[in-house]
Design a protein around this motif. Structure first.
Motif, PDB file in Angstrom:
ATOM      1  N   TRP A   1       0.814  -1.223   0.000  1.00  0.00           N
ATOM      2  CA  TRP A   1       0.000   0.000   0.000  1.00  0.00           C
ATOM      3  C   TRP A   1       0.844   1.269   0.000  1.00  0.00           C
ATOM      4  N   LYS A   2       2.145   1.106  -0.152  1.00  0.00           N
ATOM      5  CA  LYS A   2       3.065   2.252  -0.083  1.00  0.00           C
ATOM      6  C   LYS A   2       2.630   3.446  -0.929  1.00  0.00           C
ATOM      7  N   ASP A   3       2.147   3.181  -2.124  1.00  0.00           N
ATOM      8  CA  ASP A   3       1.805   4.299  -3.009  1.00  0.00           C
ATOM      9  C   ASP A   3       0.330   4.671  -2.950  1.00  0.00           C
ATOM     10  N   LYS A   4      -0.419   3.986  -2.114  1.00  0.00           N
ATOM     11  CA  LYS A   4      -1.860   4.248  -2.053  1.00  0.00           C
ATOM     12  C   LYS A   4      -2.279   4.952  -0.777  1.00  0.00           C
ATOM     13  N   ILE A   5      -1.312   5.198   0.108  1.00  0.00           N
ATOM     14  CA  ILE A   5      -1.626   5.825   1.397  1.00  0.00           C
ATOM     15  C   ILE A   5      -0.705   7.023   1.612  1.00  0.00           C
ATOM     16  N   ASP A   6      -1.287   8.184   1.936  1.00  0.00           N
ATOM     17  CA  ASP A   6      -0.481   9.387   2.182  1.00  0.00           C
ATOM     18  C   ASP A   6       0.095   9.400   3.590  1.00  0.00           C
ATOM     19  N   VAL A   7      -0.710   8.997   4.567  1.00  0.00           N
ATOM     20  CA  VAL A   7      -0.241   8.990   5.958  1.00  0.00           C
ATOM     21  C   VAL A   7      -0.770   7.735   6.651  1.00  0.00           C
ATOM     22  N   MET A   8       0.122   7.014   7.306  1.00  0.00           N
ATOM     23  CA  MET A   8      -0.269   5.842   8.091  1.00  0.00           C
ATOM     24  C   MET A   8      -0.312   6.251   9.573  1.00  0.00           C
ATOM     25  N   ILE A   9      -1.459   6.015  10.181  1.00  0.00           N
ATOM     26  CA  ILE A   9      -1.603   6.359  11.597  1.00  0.00           C
ATOM     27  C   ILE A   9      -1.432   5.095  12.431  1.00  0.00           C
ATOM     28  N   LEU A  10      -0.456   5.146  13.342  1.00  0.00           N
ATOM     29  CA  LEU A  10      -0.093   3.963  14.115  1.00  0.00           C
ATOM     30  C   LEU A  10      -0.825   3.988  15.444  1.00  0.00           C
ATOM     31  N   CYS A  11      -1.700   3.011  15.655  1.00  0.00           N
ATOM     32  CA  CYS A  11      -2.573   3.028  16.828  1.00  0.00           C
ATOM     33  C   CYS A  11      -2.232   1.954  17.837  1.00  0.00           C
ATOM     34  N   GLY A  12      -0.995   1.475  17.832  1.00  0.00           N
ATOM     35  CA  GLY A  12      -0.573   0.473  18.802  1.00  0.00           C
ATOM     36  C   GLY A  12      -0.191   1.099  20.135  1.00  0.00           C
ATOM     37  N   GLY A  13       0.263   0.257  21.065  1.00  0.00           N
ATOM     38  CA  GLY A  13       0.623   0.724  22.398  1.00  0.00           C
ATOM     39  C   GLY A  13       2.076   1.161  22.488  1.00  0.00           C
ATOM     40  N   SER A  14       2.353   2.003  23.488  1.00  0.00           N
ATOM     41  CA  SER A  14       3.697   2.564  23.629  1.00  0.00           C
ATOM     42  C   SER A  14       4.687   1.580  24.241  1.00  0.00           C
ATOM     43  N   ALA A  15       4.191   0.593  24.975  1.00  0.00           N
ATOM     44  CA  ALA A  15       5.092  -0.312  25.687  1.00  0.00           C
ATOM     45  C   ALA A  15       5.845  -1.210  24.711  1.00  0.00           C
TER      46      ALA A  15
END
Lengths: 328, 328
Positions: A59-73
């Protein structure tokens, strides 16, 4: 043409991001990536795909920004640099002590790939940090205060749930009103941990568990409760579900400072949040910064940024002319 | 090497800027420019010069940022573009309706000269604008509210002083607590002018003046008082001096919005200021933005900017590393 967003991780935060995108007509959710079986996941946005995290590179060329919703730990320390080598990314990394190290890792990965990453976005770190920083720059002579709550602390709720005999639990962090008032009065108090916040716990016991023992275990737990005035309520499972299933939070950032040739005038700057849904508000901040990530990258910027590095206008869908005419 | 600041205009705001510079060790006041006879002006900073405004051009290479402390009605519309052709400048232009036009003029002058200007810096416009903008970007579905006070309105005090029979006067703008509470409760009220603020006037009469007539003239004055609940107190000149010689102000910016797939969760963002000295706080904001003007110009940026266009980190004397480690 709208900004194409991907979401990695579909928990409370991921779902919050999905809802926030719906409120921003210049953005579009194109895909949600999950570690679970994609077939098992049902999302709200009909037009978006659900994919396995292993397909993300396609999806590299199909997404402008990837939002990472995982945990900080465990998730973000490796995920954010990894994905910054393929996408512009935004995360909500909130382990304050490890931010410098995380910044370095994302900076290196994003620079090498010609991508832009914005880390530690949300309200604390995030909007609270911004307000601390602005207030410090404006009033160099003063004292900072941050109060959290009233709100649910996930970490403290989890800590109670690990006690033997506890079936379920919710913990509220509550700022002490008298301490807040002392700050607002310009008294610049020195406040101990106990003087700033109290903790209120709602606990459902396993059948046959010893309430007295559980209460003692909570109140004496080091770091989490021992330094606070803690109240414990035992309630039924139904009551917990009915009255304590929300995830509200909020808090206060204050700076009390002086100006004048001899510091003769007092000033108070106060920023506060009262949030029905902690993850949805965090998601709303993240989505505004995703717009900024897209625009900054379009201008040719790469590497790692934080909320301190981004001019406010980049967050708004409005043009400079509109902002000056209607918001200044 | 410190940032060299000039001040144009030595009223309350100019003196406030002088005091703020003293709190910022990376800055230095080099000269104050005045339309008065420089000999007649005594300033607080021993190391700085006092010069006639007509000599300003001679200081082009000795000043990094010129801070313009004139009024928005007649001084700044011509002064800011004029001085932006010689210096990096910061002003506090606060005639909201004329900001787009002022922006154009400063943009053209500064661009042509290769200088940088930041306009409309202070708290409203300024920090209040920033908070409106951030809150709107984060919560696109919501309502904005701004309340001013409790504080002295110079314009309203002047309007009272122009009434026949009035020797001196001070007017306080006061937010209506019930309206503020309704907003905080998430009620999203539609508020009329009268419902948002009240006005309280302290008036010293000329000898023999008719109090009843003066009170009537105040309360029926269009735009200034007719649309408000106004209270008038007649007091002695001594009382006015003793109890009403300060210039406090402040106010509240709130945004009440919703998130969630169906807007099911409410959120409140509130920013407030409580200021003992309106001009000194405004000056403190301006001085932080003077630091930004200096740095941005060093990076090669020119033209006109507002608070919306400037990344927060530029305001702080601290480095990016320090900010990330201690404020994020």
């Amino acid at each position: 043409m709208s900004i194409k967003i991907g979401i990695l991780g579909y928990g409370n935060l991921g779902r919050g991001v999905e809802c926030a995108i719906k409120q921003n007509p210049d953005m579009e959710l194109v895909a949600v990536f999950t570690r679970r079986n994609p077939e098992s996941l049902s999302i709200l946005t009909k037009e978006a795909s659900v994919c396995s995290i292993s397909e993300a590179a396609d999806w590299k060329d199909k997404i402008d920004v990837m939002i990472l919703c995982g945990g900080s730990a465990t998730d973000l320390p490796s995920q954010t640099p990894e994905f910054a080598s393929m996408f512009n990314v935004v995360d909500s990394f909130d382990t304050h002590a490890r931010i410098p190290e995380h910044f370095e890792n994302v900076e290196n990965a994003a620079k090498a790939a010609g991508k832009l990453g914005i880390i530690s976005v949300g309200w604390d770190p995030g909007m609270f940090s911004l307000n601390r920083m602005y207030a410090n720059a404006i009033l160099p002579q003063g004292e900072d205060y941050t109060f959290w709550g009233k709100g649910v602390s996930q970490g403290h709720s989890d800590a109670i749930r690990r006690i033997e005999g506890v079936k379920d639990a919710k913990q509220y962090t509550i700022p002490v009103e008298a301490a807040l008032q002392a700050v607002r009065n310009g008294e610049n108090p020195q406040l101990s941990t106990r003087e700033k916040h109290t903790r209120e716990c709602f606990v459902v016991l396993e059948e046959g568990a010893d309430a007295k023992k559980v209460e003692e275990a909570i109140k004496t737990m080091p770091n989490y409760f021992a330094d606070y005035d803690t109240t414990v309520h035992f309630i039924s499972e139904e009551e917990l579900k009915k009255n304590h299933s929300g995830i509200p939070h909020g808090g206060f950032v204050l700076r009390s400072g002086v100006t004048g040739w001899d510091g003769e005038h007092k000033h108070l700057i106060e920023y506060s949040l009262k949030l029905d849904s902690n993850p949805e508000f965090t998601a709303s901040v993240i989505v505004a910064y995703a717009r900024a990530a897209y625009r900054l990258h379009k201008e040719g910027q790469t590497g790692c940024k934080t909320v301190f590095d981004i001019a406010p206008a980049y967050l708004s869908a409005k043009s400079g002319e509109e902002l000056r005419a209607h918001m200044l």
